[in-house]
Design a protein around this motif. Structure first.
Motif, PDB file in Angstrom:
ATOM      1  N   ASP A 183       0.853  -1.186   0.000  1.00  0.00           N
ATOM      2  CA  ASP A 183       0.000   0.000   0.000  1.00  0.00           C
ATOM      3  C   ASP A 183       0.890   1.237   0.000  1.00  0.00           C
ATOM      4  OD1 ASP A 183      -1.891   1.914   0.233  1.00  0.00           O
ATOM      5  OD2 ASP A 183      -2.927   1.041   1.961  1.00  0.00           O
ATOM      6  N   THR A 184       1.129   1.793  -1.177  1.00  0.00           N
ATOM      7  CA  THR A 184       2.024   2.952  -1.302  1.00  0.00           C
ATOM      8  C   THR A 184       1.438   4.189  -0.626  1.00  0.00           C
ATOM      9  OG1 THR A 184       2.761   2.060  -3.417  1.00  0.00           O
ATOM     10  CG2 THR A 184       3.280   4.379  -2.950  1.00  0.00           C
ATOM     11  N   LEU A 185       0.133   4.421  -0.809  1.00  0.00           N
ATOM     12  CA  LEU A 185      -0.503   5.591  -0.223  1.00  0.00           C
ATOM     13  C   LEU A 185      -0.446   5.561   1.301  1.00  0.00           C
ATOM     14  CD1 LEU A 185      -2.091   8.182  -0.647  1.00  0.00           C
ATOM     15  CD2 LEU A 185      -4.208   6.806  -0.687  1.00  0.00           C
ATOM     16  N   LYS A 186      -0.715   4.382   1.871  1.00  0.00           N
ATOM     17  CA  LYS A 186      -0.683   4.259   3.341  1.00  0.00           C
ATOM     18  C   LYS A 186       0.704   4.562   3.877  1.00  0.00           C
ATOM     19  CE  LYS A 186      -2.420   3.045   7.366  1.00  0.00           C
ATOM     20  NZ  LYS A 186      -1.224   3.211   8.196  1.00  0.00           N
ATOM     21  N   MET A 187       1.731   4.017   3.212  1.00  0.00           N
ATOM     22  CA  MET A 187       3.093   4.258   3.677  1.00  0.00           C
ATOM     23  C   MET A 187       3.459   5.733   3.524  1.00  0.00           C
ATOM     24  SD  MET A 187       6.627   2.358   2.599  1.00  0.00           S
ATOM     25  CE  MET A 187       8.117   2.701   3.542  1.00  0.00           C
ATOM     26  N   LEU A 188       3.002   6.329   2.395  1.00  0.00           N
ATOM     27  CA  LEU A 188       3.272   7.755   2.198  1.00  0.00           C
ATOM     28  C   LEU A 188       2.658   8.591   3.322  1.00  0.00           C
ATOM     29  CD1 LEU A 188       4.427   9.964   0.354  1.00  0.00           C
ATOM     30  CD2 LEU A 188       2.238   9.981  -0.866  1.00  0.00           C
ATOM     31  N   GLU A 189       1.435   8.296   3.723  1.00  0.00           N
ATOM     32  CA  GLU A 189       0.784   9.022   4.834  1.00  0.00           C
ATOM     33  C   GLU A 189       1.515   8.799   6.146  1.00  0.00           C
ATOM     34  OE1 GLU A 189      -3.193   7.656   4.790  1.00  0.00           O
ATOM     35  OE2 GLU A 189      -3.809   8.864   3.058  1.00  0.00           O
ATOM     36  N   ILE A 229       8.417  13.355   7.904  1.00  0.00           N
ATOM     37  CA  ILE A 229       9.248  13.357   6.684  1.00  0.00           C
ATOM     38  C   ILE A 229       8.547  14.187   5.629  1.00  0.00           C
ATOM     39  CG2 ILE A 229      10.291  11.883   4.892  1.00  0.00           C
ATOM     40  CD1 ILE A 229      10.377   9.637   6.985  1.00  0.00           C
ATOM     41  N   GLU A 230       9.342  14.961   4.880  1.00  0.00           N
ATOM     42  CA  GLU A 230       8.766  15.787   3.840  1.00  0.00           C
ATOM     43  C   GLU A 230       8.105  14.925   2.777  1.00  0.00           C
ATOM     44  OE1 GLU A 230      11.754  18.301   2.310  1.00  0.00           O
ATOM     45  OE2 GLU A 230      11.952  19.498   4.153  1.00  0.00           O
ATOM     46  N   LYS A 231       7.166  15.561   2.086  1.00  0.00           N
ATOM     47  CA  LYS A 231       6.342  14.800   1.128  1.00  0.00           C
ATOM     48  C   LYS A 231       7.189  14.180   0.010  1.00  0.00           C
ATOM     49  CE  LYS A 231       2.088  15.169  -1.524  1.00  0.00           C
ATOM     50  NZ  LYS A 231       0.970  16.054  -1.933  1.00  0.00           N
ATOM     51  N   LYS A 232       8.155  14.958  -0.527  1.00  0.00           N
ATOM     52  CA  LYS A 232       8.990  14.416  -1.612  1.00  0.00           C
ATOM     53  C   LYS A 232       9.813  13.232  -1.134  1.00  0.00           C
ATOM     54  CE  LYS A 232       9.411  18.736  -4.217  1.00  0.00           C
ATOM     55  NZ  LYS A 232      10.347  19.758  -4.744  1.00  0.00           N
TER      56      LYS A 232
END
Length: 226
Positions: free
Chosen positions: A7-13, A20-23
């Motif tokens: 789950d890429t979105l979950k890890m990104l959130e 951690i910065e968004k980039k």
């Protein structure tokens, strides 16, 4: 060979919530996703290399975050100190201005109070002078009124003395007539009492003589029998 769903979105959130910065979070999640996608063809060395790269990236991100947090804290501390200094300076300036204004107001009030006291003193002097003049006028007027009243009372007294003198003469004449009538009545009463007294004296004399005779008879009988 099947690979685990990622789950890429979950890890990104999760990475963004960790600070951690968004980039950077997007890059980390992309690397991890690619590693998952290549897991069926990757060797153990590739996984180890990817793990080392991921750990290094995470450490670098952690260091950058720590540095940024320190810089933010330093900036905040500097800004807070500067604001505190500015506030202290402004408070001191306001305090000095207030002290100066209070002194000026106090001086003005003292001056105005002194002027009011002087005005009141002058007013009292004027009032005392006016009251003294009024008292003099009143004393003169009262003296004239008293003279007039004394004259009027003297005339009234004369009239009343004359009226009382006539009234006394009439009363004396009436009392003289009453006394004459009373003397005549008392003379008649005295005569009646004298006549009544003489009669009572005669009766008492007869009774006394009779009593003495009876007493002598009784004494003689007693002597005789004794």
């Amino acid at each position: 060979m099947n690979y685990l769903a990622f789950d890429t979105l979950k890890m990104l959130e999760d990475l963004e919530e960790a600070g951690i910065e968004k980039k950077q979070a997007k890059a980390i999640s992309q690397v991890i996703r690619q590693s998952h996608e290549a897991a069926d063809v990757a060797t153990k060395n590739d996984l180890k290399e990817a793990t080392r790269e991921l750990s290094a990236e995470i450490k670098a991100v952690d260091q950058r975050l720590s540095t940024q947090i320190k810089e933010v804290n330093q900036k905040l501390s500097s800004e807070i100190e500067a604001v505190d200094q500015r506030l202290s300076a402004e408070i001191k300036a306001v305090d000095q201005r207030l002290s100066t204004q209070i002194k000026e107001v106090d001086q003005k009030l003292s001056f105005e109070i002194a002027e009011v006291k002087r005005d009141v003193a002058d007013l009292r002097k004027d009032m005392d002078i006016q009251f003294a003049d009024v008292r003099k006028d009143m004393d003169i007027q009262f003296a004239d009124v008293r003279k007039d009243m004394d004259i009027q009372f003297a005339d009234v007294r004369k009239d009343m003395d004359a009226q009382f003198a006539d009234f006394r003469k009439d009363m004396d004449a009436q009392f003289a007539d009453v006394r004459k009538d009373m003397d005549i009545q008392f003379a008649d009463v005295r005569k009646d009492f004298e006549i009544f007294g003489n009669k009572m004296l005669q009766k008492l004399t007869v009774i006394l003589i009779s009593t003495i005779g009876v007493s002598a008879t009784i004494v003689g009988l007693v002597v005789k029998f004794v």
